[in-house]
Scaffold this motif. Sequence first.
Motif, mmCIF file in Angstrom:
data_model
loop_
_atom_site.group_PDB
_atom_site.id
_atom_site.type_symbol
_atom_site.label_atom_id
_atom_site.label_comp_id
_atom_site.label_asym_id
_atom_site.label_seq_id
_atom_site.Cartn_x
_atom_site.Cartn_y
_atom_site.Cartn_z
ATOM 1 N N VAL A 70 0.811 -1.220 0.000
ATOM 2 C CA VAL A 70 0.000 0.000 0.000
ATOM 3 C C VAL A 70 0.847 1.274 0.000
ATOM 4 O O VAL A 70 0.343 2.346 -0.322
ATOM 5 C CB VAL A 70 -1.045 0.052 1.153
ATOM 6 N N SER A 71 2.129 1.137 0.311
ATOM 7 C CA SER A 71 3.008 2.315 0.278
ATOM 8 C C SER A 71 3.417 2.690 -1.146
ATOM 9 O O SER A 71 4.009 3.748 -1.360
ATOM 10 C CB SER A 71 4.263 2.043 1.117
ATOM 11 N N THR A 72 3.117 1.822 -2.123
ATOM 12 C CA THR A 72 3.675 2.068 -3.467
ATOM 13 C C THR A 72 3.001 3.233 -4.202
ATOM 14 O O THR A 72 3.611 3.838 -5.079
ATOM 15 C CB THR A 72 3.570 0.808 -4.352
ATOM 16 N N GLY A 73 1.759 3.536 -3.845
ATOM 17 C CA GLY A 73 1.068 4.632 -4.539
ATOM 18 C C GLY A 73 1.840 5.937 -4.425
ATOM 19 O O GLY A 73 1.919 6.728 -5.375
ATOM 20 N N GLU A 74 2.417 6.180 -3.271
ATOM 21 C CA GLU A 74 3.161 7.422 -3.037
ATOM 22 C C GLU A 74 4.440 7.468 -3.874
ATOM 23 O O GLU A 74 4.874 8.524 -4.315
ATOM 24 C CB GLU A 74 3.497 7.561 -1.551
ATOM 25 N N GLN A 75 5.034 6.296 -4.074
ATOM 26 C CA GLN A 75 6.279 6.269 -4.856
ATOM 27 C C GLN A 75 6.011 6.691 -6.303
ATOM 28 O O GLN A 75 6.815 7.381 -6.928
ATOM 29 C CB GLN A 75 6.895 4.872 -4.805
ATOM 30 N N ILE A 76 4.857 6.284 -6.825
ATOM 31 C CA ILE A 76 4.470 6.691 -8.178
ATOM 32 C C ILE A 76 4.309 8.214 -8.233
ATOM 33 O O ILE A 76 4.850 8.891 -9.106
ATOM 34 C CB ILE A 76 3.147 6.004 -8.588
ATOM 35 N N SER A 77 3.581 8.752 -7.239
ATOM 36 C CA SER A 77 3.329 10.204 -7.232
ATOM 37 C C SER A 77 4.613 11.021 -7.198
ATOM 38 O O SER A 77 4.751 11.994 -7.942
ATOM 39 C CB SER A 77 2.495 10.602 -6.013
ATOM 40 N N VAL A 78 5.543 10.639 -6.328
ATOM 41 C CA VAL A 78 6.726 11.495 -6.168
ATOM 42 C C VAL A 78 7.626 11.439 -7.403
ATOM 43 O O VAL A 78 8.216 12.454 -7.803
ATOM 44 C CB VAL A 78 7.530 11.195 -4.879
ATOM 45 N N ALA A 79 7.710 10.267 -8.030
ATOM 46 C CA ALA A 79 8.527 10.160 -9.244
ATOM 47 C C ALA A 79 7.937 11.055 -10.338
ATOM 48 O O ALA A 79 8.647 11.846 -10.969
ATOM 49 C CB ALA A 79 8.599 8.704 -9.706
ATOM 50 N N LEU A 80 6.616 10.944 -10.534
ATOM 51 C CA LEU A 80 5.964 11.739 -11.582
ATOM 52 C C LEU A 80 6.054 13.235 -11.276
ATOM 53 O O LEU A 80 6.295 14.048 -12.167
ATOM 54 C CB LEU A 80 4.492 11.318 -11.721
ATOM 55 N N LEU A 81 5.885 13.573 -10.002
ATOM 56 C CA LEU A 81 5.915 14.985 -9.645
ATOM 57 C C LEU A 81 7.313 15.577 -9.835
ATOM 58 O O LEU A 81 7.462 16.693 -10.367
ATOM 59 C CB LEU A 81 5.443 15.161 -8.193
ATOM 60 N N ALA A 82 8.340 14.829 -9.457
ATOM 61 C CA ALA A 82 9.711 15.322 -9.663
ATOM 62 C C ALA A 82 9.961 15.527 -11.163
ATOM 63 O O ALA A 82 10.566 16.526 -11.580
ATOM 64 C CB ALA A 82 10.726 14.351 -9.060
ATOM 65 N N MET A 83 9.460 14.600 -11.978
ATOM 66 C CA MET A 83 9.609 14.761 -13.439
ATOM 67 C C MET A 83 8.905 16.023 -13.926
ATOM 68 O O MET A 83 9.443 16.774 -14.743
ATOM 69 C CB MET A 83 8.967 13.575 -14.172
ATOM 70 N N ALA A 84 7.678 16.239 -13.422
ATOM 71 C CA ALA A 84 6.901 17.415 -13.855
ATOM 72 C C ALA A 84 7.617 18.705 -13.458
ATOM 73 O O ALA A 84 7.610 19.687 -14.205
ATOM 74 C CB ALA A 84 5.498 17.363 -13.246
ATOM 75 N N ILE A 85 8.248 18.690 -12.289
ATOM 76 C CA ILE A 85 8.986 19.871 -11.825
ATOM 77 C C ILE A 85 10.214 20.092 -12.713
ATOM 78 O O ILE A 85 10.507 21.209 -13.145
ATOM 79 C CB ILE A 85 9.371 19.710 -10.335
ATOM 80 N N GLN A 86 10.892 19.008 -13.028
ATOM 81 C CA GLN A 86 12.067 19.100 -13.908
ATOM 82 C C GLN A 86 11.690 19.641 -15.287
ATOM 83 O O GLN A 86 12.430 20.423 -15.882
ATOM 84 C CB GLN A 86 12.732 17.723 -14.051
#
Length: 412
Positions: A70-86
């Motif tokens: 159940v912790s994996t959902g957050e890992q998806i969000s942070v990876a995508l968000l860091a990409m969007a910021i980049q």
Amino acid sequence: MSLIVQKYGGTSVANADRLRNVARRVCRTKAMGHDVVVVASAAAGTTDKLIAMAHEISNDPHGREYDMLVSTGEQISVALLAMAIQELGCPSVSMTGFQVGILTDSAHTKARIIDISTEKVLEELHKGQIVVIAGFQGVDITGNITTLGRGGSDTSAVAVAAALKAHRCEIYTDVDGVYTADPRIVPSARKLNTIRADEMLELAGLGAKVLQLRSVEFASKYNVPLEVLTSFSDEPGTLIVQETQNMEEIVVTGVALVKNQARVNIFNVPDRPGVAARIFGAIAKKNVDVDMIVQAKNREGEPDMSFTVSKLELKKTEQAVNEAIKGLGSSGMTIEEGFAKVSAVGIGMRGHPGVAAQMFEALAANKINIEMISTSEIKISCLVKEDQGEQAVRAVHESFQLGEPSGAATSA
Ligand code: ASP
Ligand code: MG
């Protein structure tokens, strides 16, 4: 340079457009000259889906594997968000709880944060990075992934803000602030500019599901300035403060509703020291939160005891009580379902003895029967029939005129 922690909830990171919207906000904050740490939740619905997957496999999944999943959902969000910021030209790095060093105890599915190491985050901030941290998750001393309970990303954010001594912690959620009541129930509910942390604690605990309770406790304990707001507009939100001025005139700040309450009645409990300790000790051992408790003598002079629990915990409670009263000579217990708890909260009620009476009058005028009452210094709760719960909230909200912009008035 001041440091701001921003937490984005599930609806704010629900799809690519929303992630881009968050990225723009984050970069804007950075451009204003702040260091920025972001804490993100899983996209809305993701955690629910993961939990459902676990239950497709097992009725009682092992805590370690459950948290791993159940912790994996957050890992998806942070990876995508860091990409969007980049993509916007801002350097950014995503991190899991493990990579940051968010140490928790080993209580899987409801772990508590013990310590957060600031070293790696500070190192990245010094390099000019926007650090994006996965909420809801940590790691225990043996390296197992843990989660902090539903809604736990709020607590992650406040804990990170406390550890980094951030200037403030902004919680972006799907409501734009804290209201005098749930606007879906009370259309005239008003957004509060500020609320005291102790009131917020009562409201959070009372079902105003704006923030995870523990995040507010954390903010109070470590004096983290906290703001609840939305990522969908630039409106100011609600500031959660330790003190407010002018609170003298405001008697009731908000009204909250908790549904799904059940009442347990135990009859002819022996009248001697240690009996309540035995019964409630057995319930506590099952990790059940008992809410309102009433003990009163019946006509035969024997004490009866009644208390409320969430309907979801009724089975466990029943077992515990049955075991605890065995051999005590009690004449048994009954269970009633279908209640809701309506609570009026306000720091100002301390000096106003008429508040409870006014609340009872408002309920009476609406022909709502009160089944049980409990009070604290800053709260009055009434148990009512569940199908009258929403009406009760509206009645109390109106009686204290919480919809009026001038704040609450009272006849007390
Ligand atoms: N994703 C987790 C949940 O849905 C944690 C959070 O959103 O705060 O409960
Ligand atoms: Mg949430």
